[in-house]
Design a protein around this motif. Structure first.
Motif, PDB file in Angstrom:
ATOM      1  N   GLU A  43       0.845  -1.184   0.000  1.00 21.25           N
ATOM      2  CA  GLU A  43       0.000   0.000   0.000  1.00 21.25           C
ATOM      3  C   GLU A  43       0.892   1.249   0.000  1.00 21.25           C
ATOM      4  O   GLU A  43       2.066   1.187   0.393  1.00 21.25           O
ATOM      5  CB  GLU A  43      -0.915  -0.023   1.223  1.00 21.25           C
ATOM      6  CG  GLU A  43      -1.904  -1.181   1.190  1.00 21.25           C
ATOM      7  CD  GLU A  43      -2.781  -1.245   2.434  1.00 21.25           C
ATOM      8  OE1 GLU A  43      -2.623  -0.379   3.331  1.00 21.25           O
ATOM      9  OE2 GLU A  43      -3.619  -2.157   2.518  1.00 21.25           O
ATOM     10  N   GLN A  62      -0.049  -0.797  -4.392  1.00 27.38           N
ATOM     11  CA  GLN A  62      -1.427  -1.296  -4.403  1.00 27.38           C
ATOM     12  C   GLN A  62      -2.399  -0.142  -4.133  1.00 27.38           C
ATOM     13  O   GLN A  62      -2.500   0.343  -3.009  1.00 27.38           O
ATOM     14  CB  GLN A  62      -1.607  -2.387  -3.338  1.00 27.38           C
ATOM     15  CG  GLN A  62      -2.995  -2.973  -3.291  1.00 27.38           C
ATOM     16  CD  GLN A  62      -3.199  -3.883  -2.092  1.00 27.38           C
ATOM     17  OE1 GLN A  62      -2.250  -4.245  -1.399  1.00 27.38           O
ATOM     18  NE2 GLN A  62      -4.446  -4.241  -1.832  1.00 27.38           N
ATOM     19  N   ARG A  63      -3.130   0.245  -5.152  1.00 27.95           N
ATOM     20  CA  ARG A  63      -4.089   1.344  -5.005  1.00 27.95           C
ATOM     21  C   ARG A  63      -5.529   0.852  -5.105  1.00 27.95           C
ATOM     22  O   ARG A  63      -6.458   1.642  -5.015  1.00 27.95           O
ATOM     23  CB  ARG A  63      -3.819   2.415  -6.066  1.00 27.95           C
ATOM     24  CG  ARG A  63      -2.384   2.957  -5.999  1.00 27.95           C
ATOM     25  CD  ARG A  63      -2.176   4.148  -6.904  1.00 27.95           C
ATOM     26  NE  ARG A  63      -0.777   4.540  -6.934  1.00 27.95           N
ATOM     27  CZ  ARG A  63      -0.185   5.298  -6.002  1.00 27.95           C
ATOM     28  NH1 ARG A  63      -0.878   5.732  -4.970  1.00 27.95           N
ATOM     29  NH2 ARG A  63       1.103   5.614  -6.108  1.00 27.95           N
ATOM     30  N   GLN A  64      -5.708  -0.458  -5.313  1.00 30.01           N
ATOM     31  CA  GLN A  64      -7.046  -1.027  -5.395  1.00 30.01           C
ATOM     32  C   GLN A  64      -7.127  -2.250  -4.504  1.00 30.01           C
ATOM     33  O   GLN A  64      -6.108  -2.862  -4.158  1.00 30.01           O
ATOM     34  CB  GLN A  64      -7.391  -1.405  -6.838  1.00 30.01           C
ATOM     35  CG  GLN A  64      -7.412  -0.216  -7.789  1.00 30.01           C
ATOM     36  CD  GLN A  64      -8.062  -0.577  -9.107  1.00 30.01           C
ATOM     37  OE1 GLN A  64      -9.022  -1.348  -9.149  1.00 30.01           O
ATOM     38  NE2 GLN A  64      -7.545  -0.026 -10.195  1.00 30.01           N
ATOM     39  N   LYS A  65      -8.349  -2.671  -4.160  1.00 31.91           N
ATOM     40  CA  LYS A  65      -8.572  -3.827  -3.309  1.00 31.91           C
ATOM     41  C   LYS A  65      -9.053  -5.046  -4.094  1.00 31.91           C
ATOM     42  O   LYS A  65      -9.030  -6.161  -3.585  1.00 31.91           O
ATOM     43  CB  LYS A  65      -9.620  -3.489  -2.234  1.00 31.91           C
ATOM     44  CG  LYS A  65      -9.246  -2.329  -1.330  1.00 31.91           C
ATOM     45  CD  LYS A  65      -8.108  -2.686  -0.396  1.00 31.91           C
ATOM     46  CE  LYS A  65      -7.847  -1.566   0.612  1.00 31.91           C
ATOM     47  NZ  LYS A  65      -6.698  -1.888   1.502  1.00 31.91           N
ATOM     48  N   ASN A  66      -9.529  -4.844  -5.313  1.00 29.56           N
ATOM     49  CA  ASN A  66     -10.136  -5.921  -6.089  1.00 29.56           C
ATOM     50  C   ASN A  66      -9.094  -6.966  -6.490  1.00 29.56           C
ATOM     51  O   ASN A  66      -8.162  -6.666  -7.242  1.00 29.56           O
ATOM     52  CB  ASN A  66     -10.793  -5.333  -7.347  1.00 29.56           C
ATOM     53  CG  ASN A  66     -11.632  -6.367  -8.087  1.00 29.56           C
ATOM     54  OD1 ASN A  66     -11.220  -7.499  -8.270  1.00 29.56           O
ATOM     55  ND2 ASN A  66     -12.810  -5.946  -8.527  1.00 29.56           N
ATOM     56  N   THR A  69      -8.532  -7.358 -10.324  1.00 29.08           N
ATOM     57  CA  THR A  69      -7.804  -6.249 -10.946  1.00 29.08           C
ATOM     58  C   THR A  69      -6.307  -6.351 -10.651  1.00 29.08           C
ATOM     59  O   THR A  69      -5.463  -6.166 -11.539  1.00 29.08           O
ATOM     60  CB  THR A  69      -8.340  -4.904 -10.429  1.00 29.08           C
ATOM     61  OG1 THR A  69      -9.749  -4.829 -10.682  1.00 29.08           O
ATOM     62  CG2 THR A  69      -7.642  -3.743 -11.101  1.00 29.08           C
ATOM     63  N   ILE A  70      -5.983  -6.660  -9.404  1.00 24.89           N
ATOM     64  CA  ILE A  70      -4.565  -6.776  -9.021  1.00 24.89           C
ATOM     65  C   ILE A  70      -3.932  -7.975  -9.716  1.00 24.89           C
ATOM     66  O   ILE A  70      -2.794  -7.904 -10.201  1.00 24.89           O
ATOM     67  CB  ILE A  70      -4.419  -6.890  -7.493  1.00 24.89           C
ATOM     68  CG1 ILE A  70      -5.040  -5.674  -6.792  1.00 24.89           C
ATOM     69  CG2 ILE A  70      -2.952  -7.021  -7.096  1.00 24.89           C
ATOM     70  CD1 ILE A  70      -5.107  -5.796  -5.282  1.00 24.89           C
ATOM     71  N   THR A  94      -5.442 -13.572  -4.893  1.00 28.10           N
ATOM     72  CA  THR A  94      -4.894 -12.750  -5.973  1.00 28.10           C
ATOM     73  C   THR A  94      -3.716 -13.426  -6.656  1.00 28.10           C
ATOM     74  O   THR A  94      -3.660 -13.505  -7.893  1.00 28.10           O
ATOM     75  CB  THR A  94      -4.461 -11.376  -5.428  1.00 28.10           C
ATOM     76  OG1 THR A  94      -5.598 -10.722  -4.846  1.00 28.10           O
ATOM     77  CG2 THR A  94      -3.892 -10.508  -6.531  1.00 28.10           C
TER      78      THR A  94
END
Length: 681
Positions: A43, A62-66, A69-70, A94
């Motif tokens: 993060e 890491q700018r997203q939680k999905n 997507t990661i 993930t």
């Protein structure tokens, strides 16, 4: 894991404090996988606090939680390995979705099936996770990969540009007439960790009055922390620097902490910044157990609010009064600051929840014994090695660089010499009420080959006594009963150990299994004795199973090294050879069980007893054979032990028997009789 041509993804823990606790593991990874490409995923706040560093080749922020997507982003990098310091289910999902072939991490949060290499965190009987230093928690992951720990010390670097920025934003620090002290009164965990604002203010006033300190109140821009910062500044009689009024980033905060003479902090992330930058630190603990974040940092004084309800681990106190943090007084904190500033404190640290103080160079002692040892003149390594008011314990084949002694201490008496073997005076007549029996092991100039072997086995430079101290402490922390350590110390030459020692308490109200066996296995056919035998065997099997579940192997697991107390507890002694193998776990497991088998006398232990031990050890107790019961209800037959053995069991048992027989053959060559063999054998 091969260290060449790999692309390694390290998913860092969050929040910030946990990420800093990863740094010893990150150092080990960078040293071991020098020819690999190492990328960190983290993060933004973790990226900021760990930059710059010498651990990795690149960053993924890491700018997203999905997870999907990661995972799509990770696929582009074609990573060959993923090391998960993050414990979440989503992180494991993930890297699985990203198709990374090798995935290592802890099997928790229901994610074990997504990992190719799993570790299991220790748990208490309640099902909760056992308090265990996160430094070692992360190091265990990299040890599984073959990366040997280089150091347990936390590490952070400061960008020189951040130093320049800090000077521009806080020019008053350049003209500080005394020490710079940083107060950290907040905490992202919740208000239960926070010491009262008025007490921080009173401490600041004392520091200014006594040391002309420049005091900085370090709080984040979060409204709750800004409120705390304002409360402290308003309550103080002096002008304090409130960081909520000055916009600085994490890099500049590190630069500020690097300038501090002292940091007084709740148990929160900036505490780890201070330790990593090797500042003097006072940490205030309330609802959380210090064991979780223990670093054994020498310039930290920990003050714990010891109350019946602590540690509760709750982010918000449920009591009418915040008892744990209120138990920490201003006087306690000021006294700790005085010790650090005046440099007259005793070096102290906590190991496996036991505190030790350094009363002289490399001489550590439990504070409860300090007075008694002082009366004996035992206050230095030299004194321990010249100490002769003790009985020397003779043991066959004891190396000449080792010595074992036994003595007694009493709060008001000198040591009581123990009668020698063969004396007509009963030992009990020499013991006084209130005395404590202690055992001293001394190692003087161990052979170089012995030391090198120890270093290779334990993966670091350690003295003979410290190895036993460390293994004893680790096992105690894992819930294995071990002798209480009273004192230890060591002296080093330029490269090698000169001498070292360890002193332990006698296990109270207990004897070795060799001596206790007759009371359980006296050959009587009485029903109550049979029940006692079975309970004893089940308890012993459970104890050994628990030991092996920690990952440790004893390597001298004979009946003489397992004690049994009057209240039915088992205790493991002589832990100098205990270690946690990285490879060959099964081999050393078989060796331990073979040593137990070997030392169980045929006179007391039948083959049925041995099989019952094995079945309990593997967790397969007796069960009814329902089909046979249906076909033969009158006889009500149970499955026999042989019926319950599968091929894997038979292979294991065969290896145990082969090992025990080889030990017996060695004994016969020296005209000794193997305990597990009957006279007719």
């Amino acid at each position: 894991m091969r260290s060449t041509r790999n692309r390694i993804l390290v998913w860092l823990a969050s929040p910030m404090g946990d990420a800093i606790l990863c740094t010893p593991a990150l150092l080990a990874i960078s040293r071991h996988f020098k020819s690999s490409r190492i990328w960190f995923l983290a993060e933004p706040v973790v990226h900021e606090v760990l930059s710059p560093n010498n651990f990795n080749n690149g960053w993924l922020v890491q700018r997203q939680k999905n997870p999907f997507t990661i995972a799509k982003m990770l696929k582009k990098h074609k990573f060959t390995h993923a090391i998960l310091f993050k414990n979440s289910f989503a992180s494991a999902l993930t890297v699985f979705l990203a198709g990374i072939p090798s995935r290592i991490g802890y099997a928790r949060e229901g994610r074990g099936f997504l990992l190719t290499e799993k570790l299991y965190p220790l748990k208490l009987s309640t099902g909760k996770y056992k308090p265990f230093s996160m430094v070692d928690y992360y190091l265990d992951i990299v040890s599984r990969l073959g990366a040997q720990p280089v150091s347990r010390s936390l590490e952070l670097l400061v960008d020189p540009q951040c130093n320049d920025n800090l000077r521009a934003k806080l020019p008053e620090l350049e003209n500080a007439g005394g020490p710079i002290v940083i107060l950290v009164p907040g905490g992202a965990f919740g208000p239960s960790k926070c010491w009262q604002s008025v007490r921080f203010a009173q401490t600041a006033d004392w520091l200014i009055a006594n040391y002309n300190a420049t005091v900085v109140v370090s709080v984040s821009p979060h409204p709750a922390e800004k409120k705390i910062g304002s409360e402290i500044c308003d309550a103080s009689r002096n002008k304090l620097i409130n960081l909520s009024e000055i916009k600085i980033n994490l890099g500049e905060l590190k630069a500020l902490f690097s300038r501090a003479s002292l940091v007084i902090t709740n148990d929160t992330g900036p505490r780890h910044i201070a330790i990593a930058l090797q500042r003097k630190v006072i940490t205030l603990f309330g609802p959380n157990d210090p064991a979780w974040t223990q670093t054994n940092y020498g310039n930290e004084i920990q003050i714990v609010g010891n109350v019946p309800c602590a540690p509760c681990t709750k982010p918000r106190c449920k009591k009418n009064r915040h008892l744990c943090m209120q138990a920490i007084t201003v006087e306690m904190v000021c006294d700790a600051a005085k010790q650090l500033f005046d440099d007259n404190r005793k070096q102290s640290f906590i190991y496996a929840r036991q505190k030790f103080v350094e009363t002289s160079d490399s001489f550590f002692i439990d504070p409860d014994y300090e007075t008694s040892f002082s009366k004996l003149g035992l206050a230095s390594v030299d004194a321990v090695f010249s100490f002769n008011a003790a009985r020397k314990l003779v043991k066959n084949n004891l190396a000449n660089y080792r010595a074992r002694l036994q003595f007694e201490i009493n709060s008001s008496l000198t040591p009581l010499e123990i009668c020698t073997e063969g004396s007509s005076i009963p030992r009990e007549d020499l013991l006084l009420t209130g005395s404590t029996t202690l055992f001293l092991k001394r190692y003087e100039r161990p052979p170089i080959l012995v030391q090198v072997k120890n270093w290779l086995t334990h993966h670091s430079l350690k003295s003979c006594s410290f190895i036993e101290f460390e293994q004893t402490s680790y096992l105690a922390e894992a819930g294995i009963n071990t002798p209480k350590i009273v004192s230890f110390g060591q002296e080093w030459g330029i490269f090698f150990e000169k001498r070292s020692f360890i002193i332990t308490e006698k296990v109270p109200n207990a004897e070795s299994l060799e001596r206790r066996l007759p009371s359980f296995f006296n050959g009587s056919a009485q029903r109550e004795n049979l029940k006692s035998r079975r309970n004893f065997i089940k308890g012993l099997a459970g104890f050994v199973k628990k030991l092996h579940e920690t990952g440790y192997r004893h390597r001298d697991l004979y009946f003489s090294h397992i004690f049994y107390s009057d209240n039915g507890d088992f205790c493991l002694i002589d832990l100098a050879r205990t270690f946690k193998p990285i490879i060959l776990h099964r081999r050393f497991q078989i060796k331990d069980i073979a040593q137990l088998y070997y030392s169980a006398p045929a006179k007391y232990f039948s083959n049925t007893d041995r099989l019952r031990f094995y079945l309990s050890y593997i967790g397969r107790d007796a069960v009814r054979n329902s089909k046979r019961q249906q076909n033969d209800k009158k006889r009500k037959r149970f499955l026999t032990g042989r019926d319950r053995l599968i091929n894997e069991d038979k292979v294991f048992i065969r290896k145990v028997l082969n090992k025990a027989n080889r030990m017996a053959q060695h004994d016969m060559k020296h005209d000794r009789f193997a305990p597990f063999m009957s006279q007719r054998d």
